[in-house]
Design a protein around this motif. Structure first.
Motif: not given
Ligand code: KG4
Ligand code: ZN
Length: 338
Positions: A25-29
């Motif tokens: 799960r990408v929380l920020s990118d």
């Protein structure tokens, strides 16, 4: 308990940081691209890249933490690209990661950039199972890899000269389309006729196995431009479509042959060139014909980013791997060869 990894990437001309939870799960990118810095030179200037990384790295890491809504202390580990790439850029990310690991006492791991590209697909809704075949196509690399498990890899073949992305970029430069030109060729090719011109398709014979060569293609384009100049309008679109088709055909032909030979029914394509619409469509069509499933990360996760580095680092960290503060940067580090 969720396991959250901060990823840092600075091996070429993108300064990137991301937080990924449980490897999926990408929380920020956050990605700060330097394309504007290098565009006027027609390629990445290493010293300018290092300087831009120095300016960008702290704000980019701060933005990644902010967007994830997390403080440093709430993380469970740090993953940083430490090979391969431009040494100056690698060192900026590495020193930042080490400093953060030192002050927080968080575990640290180094990630091979190509393993990062291979891991972008684990951030998609339906990642391929292991084992699967992977085609890595970026600005610096072109390789076919067997993925036995996340992070457990065997390289089957690679380019002997230019990478597929280089073929796109050098072709685009010859046609005056700017840098990096892969996306521009992709765009023009969309309205062109790929059968209009014939370009060489190197090393497609069985005996070349899974190795590639793209330098002849670029030379063929150079000769064409010298003889006829750079065309305009529809003729330019046809030229781009034909040039792109030659690259795509080689990539697809070799991938489907390797999948058949190894009896693998899942294929992933990753790296910047995997954003190419011609390659995405042709690989999916080949999969439908031959009976293998094709996974390709979303276009923004094909080009350099840090979410893929965090995803790759996740598997090393949960296996208990730890790098010391003596972790070094290695500009030339191949993946394990089969
Ligand atoms: O993976 P990446 O961001 O950086 C490296 O690790 O090298 O790949 C960059 C490469 C460049 O050569 C760029 O022209 C190419 O990916 N690229 C594309 C497209 N988008 C990026 N090539 C063809 N079609 C595209 N749409
Ligand atoms: Zn890359």
């Amino acid at each position: 308990m969720a396991f959250r990894v901060l990823g840092i990437e600075s091996s070429c001309d993108e300064t990137a940081a991301a937080v990924v939870e449980d490897g999926t799960r990408v929380l920020s990118d956050v990605v700060a691209s330097q394309h504007e810095v290098h565009a006027r030179y027609g390629g990445v200037v290493p010293e300018l890249a290092s300087r831009a990384h120095i300016l960008n790295v702290v704000p980019v890491v701060q933005a990644a933490l902010e967007r994830a809504g997390l403080a440093l202390e709430e993380l469970d580990g740090i993953a940083v690209t430490n090979a391969p790439g431009l040494i100056g850029g690698l060192l900026v990310g590495l020193q930042t990661a080490k400093a953060l690991a030192w002050v927080t006492e968080l575990p640290l791991v180094g990630v091979h950039h190509l393993e990062g590209h291979l891991s972008a697909v684990y951030l998609e809704a339906e990642p391929p199972p292991s084992p699967h075949l992977a085609l890595i196509v970026s600005g610096g690399h072109t390789s076919l890899v067997r993925v036995d498990d996340p992070g457990v890899l065997a390289e089957l073949g690679r380019t002997r000269d230019d990478a597929a992305g280089e073929a796109f970029d050098k072709g685009a430069k010859l046609l005056g389309l700017g840098y990096p030109g892969g996306a521009m060729i992709d765009k023009l090719a969309a309205t062109g006729d790929p059968t209009k011109l014939v370009f060489p398709k190197s090393m497609t014979a069985e005996e070349h196995g899974s190795d590639f060569s793209f330098s002849g293609l670029k030379t063929a384009l150079l000769h064409r431009v010298r003889a006829h100049g750079v065309p305009e309008g529809q003729a330019l679109a046809d030229l781009c479509a034909s040039y792109q088709a030659a690259i795509v055909e080689v990539l697809v032909r070799k991938t489907r042959r390797a999948a058949r030979k190894l009896g693998l029914h899942h294929v992933q394509v990753c790296g910047g060139v995997a954003a190419n619409s011609g390659l995405r469509n042709a690989m999916r069509a080949a999969g439908a014909e031959d009976g293998f499933l094709v996974s390709i990360p979303s276009p923004s996760r094909c080009t350099d980013n840090a979410a893929m580095i965090a995803a790759a680092g996740h598997y090393h960290l949960i296996r208990g791997e730890r790098a010391g503060l003596d972790l070094d940067a290695t500009p030339n580090a191949p993946l394990a060869r089969a």
